[in-house]
Design a protein around this motif. Sequence first.
Motif, PDB file in Angstrom:
ATOM      1  N   ASP A  33       0.807  -1.219   0.000  1.00 30.55           N
ATOM      2  CA  ASP A  33       0.000   0.000   0.000  1.00 30.55           C
ATOM      3  C   ASP A  33       0.844   1.274   0.000  1.00 30.55           C
ATOM      4  N   ASP A  34       2.163   1.139  -0.062  1.00 29.38           N
ATOM      5  CA  ASP A  34       2.957   2.363  -0.219  1.00 29.38           C
ATOM      6  C   ASP A  34       3.478   2.496  -1.645  1.00 29.38           C
ATOM      7  N   ALA A  35       2.973   1.622  -2.515  1.00 36.84           N
ATOM      8  CA  ALA A  35       3.467   1.667  -3.892  1.00 36.84           C
ATOM      9  C   ALA A  35       2.295   1.677  -4.861  1.00 36.84           C
ATOM     10  N   LEU A  36       2.553   2.209  -6.036  1.00 36.16           N
ATOM     11  CA  LEU A  36       1.558   2.174  -7.085  1.00 36.16           C
ATOM     12  C   LEU A  36       1.689   0.821  -7.791  1.00 36.16           C
ATOM     13  N   VAL A  37       0.626   0.033  -7.745  1.00 36.20           N
ATOM     14  CA  VAL A  37       0.712  -1.324  -8.284  1.00 36.20           C
ATOM     15  C   VAL A  37       0.426  -1.317  -9.783  1.00 36.20           C
ATOM     16  N   LEU A  38       1.362  -1.862 -10.566  1.00 35.08           N
ATOM     17  CA  LEU A  38       1.139  -2.060 -11.998  1.00 35.08           C
ATOM     18  C   LEU A  38       0.932  -3.550 -12.224  1.00 35.08           C
ATOM     19  N   PHE A  39      -0.185  -3.892 -12.800  1.00 32.44           N
ATOM     20  CA  PHE A  39      -0.716  -5.238 -12.756  1.00 32.44           C
ATOM     21  C   PHE A  39      -0.736  -5.793 -14.174  1.00 32.44           C
ATOM     22  N   GLN A  40       0.050  -6.853 -14.386  1.00 33.13           N
ATOM     23  CA  GLN A  40       0.153  -7.349 -15.761  1.00 33.13           C
ATOM     24  C   GLN A  40      -1.131  -8.025 -16.235  1.00 33.13           C
ATOM     25  N   VAL A  41      -1.635  -7.525 -17.364  1.00 31.02           N
ATOM     26  CA  VAL A  41      -2.721  -8.212 -18.051  1.00 31.02           C
ATOM     27  C   VAL A  41      -2.257  -8.348 -19.489  1.00 31.02           C
ATOM     28  N   GLY A  42      -1.777  -9.538 -19.842  1.00 35.56           N
ATOM     29  CA  GLY A  42      -1.249  -9.754 -21.193  1.00 35.56           C
ATOM     30  C   GLY A  42      -0.049  -8.867 -21.462  1.00 35.56           C
ATOM     31  N   ASP A  43      -0.157  -8.017 -22.502  1.00 36.25           N
ATOM     32  CA  ASP A  43       0.980  -7.206 -22.905  1.00 36.25           C
ATOM     33  C   ASP A  43       1.029  -5.850 -22.209  1.00 36.25           C
ATOM     34  N   PHE A  44       0.152  -5.639 -21.232  1.00 33.52           N
ATOM     35  CA  PHE A  44       0.089  -4.344 -20.566  1.00 33.52           C
ATOM     36  C   PHE A  44       0.256  -4.470 -19.055  1.00 33.52           C
ATOM     37  N   TYR A  45       0.765  -3.390 -18.473  1.00 33.85           N
ATOM     38  CA  TYR A  45       0.652  -3.222 -17.031  1.00 33.85           C
ATOM     39  C   TYR A  45      -0.526  -2.283 -16.786  1.00 33.85           C
ATOM     40  N   GLU A  46      -1.521  -2.773 -16.063  1.00 34.69           N
ATOM     41  CA  GLU A  46      -2.721  -1.983 -15.851  1.00 34.69           C
ATOM     42  C   GLU A  46      -2.761  -1.395 -14.448  1.00 34.69           C
ATOM     43  N   ALA A  47      -3.383  -0.229 -14.359  1.00 32.66           N
ATOM     44  CA  ALA A  47      -3.757   0.321 -13.062  1.00 32.66           C
ATOM     45  C   ALA A  47      -5.251   0.600 -13.129  1.00 32.66           C
ATOM     46  N   PHE A  48      -5.904   0.530 -11.978  1.00 29.55           N
ATOM     47  CA  PHE A  48      -7.345   0.716 -11.965  1.00 29.55           C
ATOM     48  C   PHE A  48      -7.760   1.824 -10.998  1.00 29.55           C
ATOM     49  N   CYS A  49      -8.969   2.319 -11.216  1.00 25.97           N
ATOM     50  CA  CYS A  49      -9.606   3.294 -10.312  1.00 25.97           C
ATOM     51  C   CYS A  49      -8.751   4.551 -10.150  1.00 25.97           C
ATOM     52  N   ALA A  50      -8.566   5.018  -8.905  1.00 27.47           N
ATOM     53  CA  ALA A  50      -7.837   6.280  -8.695  1.00 27.47           C
ATOM     54  C   ALA A  50      -6.419   6.191  -9.232  1.00 27.47           C
ATOM     55  N   ALA A  51      -5.806   5.015  -9.071  1.00 27.43           N
ATOM     56  CA  ALA A  51      -4.441   4.835  -9.585  1.00 27.43           C
ATOM     57  C   ALA A  51      -4.425   5.003 -11.102  1.00 27.43           C
ATOM     58  N   ALA A  52      -5.476   4.492 -11.761  1.00 26.49           N
ATOM     59  CA  ALA A  52      -5.556   4.606 -13.216  1.00 26.49           C
ATOM     60  C   ALA A  52      -5.625   6.072 -13.624  1.00 26.49           C
ATOM     61  N   GLN A  53      -6.439   6.830 -12.895  1.00 24.15           N
ATOM     62  CA  GLN A  53      -6.558   8.244 -13.232  1.00 24.15           C
ATOM     63  C   GLN A  53      -5.222   8.954 -13.086  1.00 24.15           C
ATOM     64  N   ARG A  54      -4.520   8.599 -12.012  1.00 24.85           N
ATOM     65  CA  ARG A  54      -3.230   9.236 -11.787  1.00 24.85           C
ATOM     66  C   ARG A  54      -2.221   8.846 -12.875  1.00 24.85           C
ATOM     67  N   VAL A  55      -2.171   7.561 -13.166  1.00 24.47           N
ATOM     68  CA  VAL A  55      -1.226   7.078 -14.176  1.00 24.47           C
ATOM     69  C   VAL A  55      -1.543   7.697 -15.533  1.00 24.47           C
ATOM     70  N   ALA A  56      -2.823   7.750 -15.873  1.00 20.12           N
ATOM     71  CA  ALA A  56      -3.208   8.290 -17.172  1.00 20.12           C
ATOM     72  C   ALA A  56      -2.755   9.742 -17.282  1.00 20.12           C
ATOM     73  N   ARG A  57      -2.954  10.502 -16.208  1.00 22.18           N
ATOM     74  CA  ARG A  57      -2.600  11.904 -16.288  1.00 22.18           C
ATOM     75  C   ARG A  57      -1.081  12.096 -16.333  1.00 22.18           C
ATOM     76  N   LEU A  58      -0.378  11.392 -15.458  1.00 24.22           N
ATOM     77  CA  LEU A  58       1.078  11.566 -15.394  1.00 24.22           C
ATOM     78  C   LEU A  58       1.759  11.085 -16.667  1.00 24.22           C
ATOM     79  N   CYS A  59       1.314   9.933 -17.161  1.00 23.26           N
ATOM     80  CA  CYS A  59       2.001   9.334 -18.310  1.00 23.26           C
ATOM     81  C   CYS A  59       1.386   9.757 -19.638  1.00 23.26           C
ATOM     82  N   GLU A  60       0.345  10.569 -19.573  1.00 24.55           N
ATOM     83  CA  GLU A  60      -0.344  11.003 -20.790  1.00 24.55           C
ATOM     84  C   GLU A  60      -0.778   9.822 -21.642  1.00 24.55           C
ATOM     85  N   ILE A  61      -1.481   8.903 -21.018  1.00 24.24           N
ATOM     86  CA  ILE A  61      -2.051   7.802 -21.782  1.00 24.24           C
ATOM     87  C   ILE A  61      -3.564   7.819 -21.591  1.00 24.24           C
TER      88      ILE A  61
END
Length: 938
Positions: A33-61
């Motif tokens: 819980d002190d790290a942002l979890v990147l979760f492998q689904v096939g060829d991607f590392y996914e983040a979900f929910c609030a983490a997804a929003q943060r990752v999308a904004r920071l990484c511009e994806i």
Amino acid sequence: MDAALGPPEQMAELEEDLTPMMAQYYELCRQYDDALVLFQVGDFYEAFCAAAQRVARLCEITLTQREDSTGQYPMAGIPIDNAESYVETLLDAGYRVAIADQVEDPDEVSGVVERAVTRIVTPGTLTESELLGGADNNYVAALTEGERYGLALLDVSTGDCYATSVGSATAVADELSRFGPAEAIVGPDVDVDRDAVFGPACLVTRYDADAFGRERAEDRVAQYFGPPERLLAGDAEIRACGGLLAYAEYTRGSSGAVGPDGEPVDPDVDPAGTLDYLNHLTRYDPREYMLLDAVAVESLELFERRSVRGHENRTLVDTVDETACALGRRKLTDWLRRPLLDADRIEARHGAVAELQRDPATREALAGLLSDVYDLERLISRVSRGRANARDLRSLAATLSVIPDIRDQLADADARLLADLHATLDPLTETREEIEAAVRPDPPQQVTEGGVIREGYDEELDRLRSTEQSGKEWIDELEASERERTGIDSLKVGHTSVHGYYIEVTNANLDAVPEDYQRRQTLKNSERYYTPELKDREDEILRAESAADDLEYDLFCAVRDEVADEAERVQALADRLARLDVLVSFAEVAAQYGYCRPAVGGDGIDITAGRHPVVERTEDAFVPNDTRLGSGPLPAAGDGATDDGRDPFLAVVTGPNMSGKSTYMRQVALICLLAQAGSFVPAKAADLPILDRVFTRVGASDDIAGGRSTFMIEMTELATILDAATADSLVLLDEVGRGTSTADGLAIARAVTEYLHDEVGAYTLFATHHHDLTAVAAALPGATNRHFETSREDGDVRFDHELAPGPAAASYGVEVASMAGVPESVVERSRSLLADAEAADSGVDKPGAPAESETATDSDADSAAAETPGTAENGTAAASTGEAASGGHTQEALQANGAAVEGELPESVAEQLASLDVATMTPIEAMNALADLQDRLD
Ligand code: ADP
Ligand code: MG
């Protein structure tokens, strides 16, 4: 808490109902819980929910949605193929990143694939070369507090480990600033101002209290390095080391490691094993090294550029770096970061440099050989962690193979360090031979798919490969023999990855197909068959191939383990090669740029024709200057020697802007620092003391680019200097006291000068625009005045950059402004104001301060150059800077001019003005005095 961390709230309500995959994600987020979890689904590392929003904004994806029976979840996916740059972005944003990989082959399981965190990427524990900026170190620090502060530092990618303890939080900050860690963890008992101690760029967190416990820490230190009492001094150090090791294990996902909450991290995942490459710990005593605090490191631009007024300089380390390999480059940085205090050790380095400098052939040969040296520290670290591939082992062997040649070059060396290296450079011959015998010269990246192990290394492997080979040959011949047997000329033998080997017969020839052909596949115009014998052969080939690949992998791992057993020897070798590389580099620089061997351990600083190592490379004609501070009696007894016959140890340096004051002061510090690091120095001759510390204070005006609030910082740093400087320190004060009104600033500058002179006795260079300070220096026996000469040519000012005795006689601010491109009308106006001021000045001139008015207008010109012409032209810029009031009367003169008062000042006003002791007045007193004077004028 950051919503992107920990289990997503949106899922918490549904915990029982989540799909198996999302339940896995949820659980991993909870564990890490002190790290942002990147979760492998096939060829991607996914983040979900609030983490997804943060990752999308920071990484511009793109932010997408995942929809399942339980609802919709925001989702952001990072392509695994180029995950590095995205992960770096997340680190830069201050996150740790937990990489949860699929640990089962999706093709082989039904249902949800198992995932586990295989590593935690943190700013301080990066190891993948893509994420590390070149050869530089990347440190993570751990701090504990007890009777003393314990500090441990680790470069996870090289295994460099340091430990020390100090007595104060300030000293912690000083030691940390040597290393510049990207990340730090602190024990439960630590209570310090984090920003002040670690700096704003460092990610600081608390870590599991138990890991910092004495017993746990002792065990861990013992496991990696041996008995802690023998290696480390004191409780705080042991606990810091223990905590740091625990944290390093945690980020490696090792078994038995615990997370920040003290919960064990998944015990089944152990891709890295313990960190066995860490078998060298350097415990150091800060008292063995010259202290360079963050301020000095920064203002001397040792490792990082700082752009002042827009121009960028190179750093010292870039300038003196002629190292041939990454090991050497890191060692050079280390030596410059920790200059020595022991004269014998310093001279030993100088001796080696001298010998190499005299012998260009050996030097060049060594540099050539060293350029073939791979980064052994990082290689052996990968080997120990089971991450090295076959190419890494070949690189290691290639490096080992040049050791005998390097030793040959050192065979006749006289200098002690070189002779030691000749005796101790360890070629690890058996290790090299083992690698060369086992691993093919140009192996593939993958170690699981064969092609790694050499023929002739293992009988079983050779047998399997020859079975495979003869099977393939049999099949190659099959086409010809079957054509003959069946009489079908168009018969073909082929292979597909899905169906394996086949015999193909066109429809026209089906009649001729023999009995033993079995149908495998029907195509439009032909049939494909196999025979029992072909099938057998095929199975045999496949079995042999797969057994061989597996065996190769096992053999490779065995070799890798053998090499790992020699980690300590490889690290020792790496250390020696690194030292050699730095010595060769010092010699190369000395030869190329005309450095001299300094004498160290003397009583004063005596530099003949010293140069600034960095500026001299960019200036077409750098002007060397001498420095004598506190050394023997001054030959041409200038302005006074001290009682004991030494010449002054404190010099006030005056001169107009751009004349070279800052450059000169830094050059003295850099020469001393280089000498103590073991290098030769840019000078004709140098006789130097051993400095315990270099202090720098760069005045507010020079620090604008740093964007720092000026005066308070200036005074804080000044307080540190006055508190900590000793008679063995070098203190550089560059324009101190600019951050406040002139009277204040001068008062402080004066008091500081007196204190450094009377109480501290430190070698001091004080560059100032407070001309009045020259009178102070003239009055103190251990102080002297120096100034930079300037000459006029055809109305233009020329900077000679030549230091001369005595205070500056005149300044050339207006000419500087003109040279800087200030509009001619403004320059003209400034000239006339200056002339008026000089005229007014002559009436109130007081003895001992002949150049005050010029100093003041120098500052005017400064602000004219820095601000808009309009501000300067209306005559208020001078007053608004507060500097023009230097000496008090210039502003009077300007006002007199502005009010068109004709003739001389009234005698009484002039007298009162002359009698003011501006140096000791507060701003309020000064204003009252001014008001008083004004009253009298009316
Ligand atoms: P100051 O501190 O007096 O304003 P600096 O030390 O910043 O002056 O020097 C201004 C510029 O003059 C430097 O950027 C450098 O290019 C040049 N300079 C300084 N010292 C020398 C020197 N000894 N020889 C040649 N050029 C110099
Ligand atoms: Mg300067």
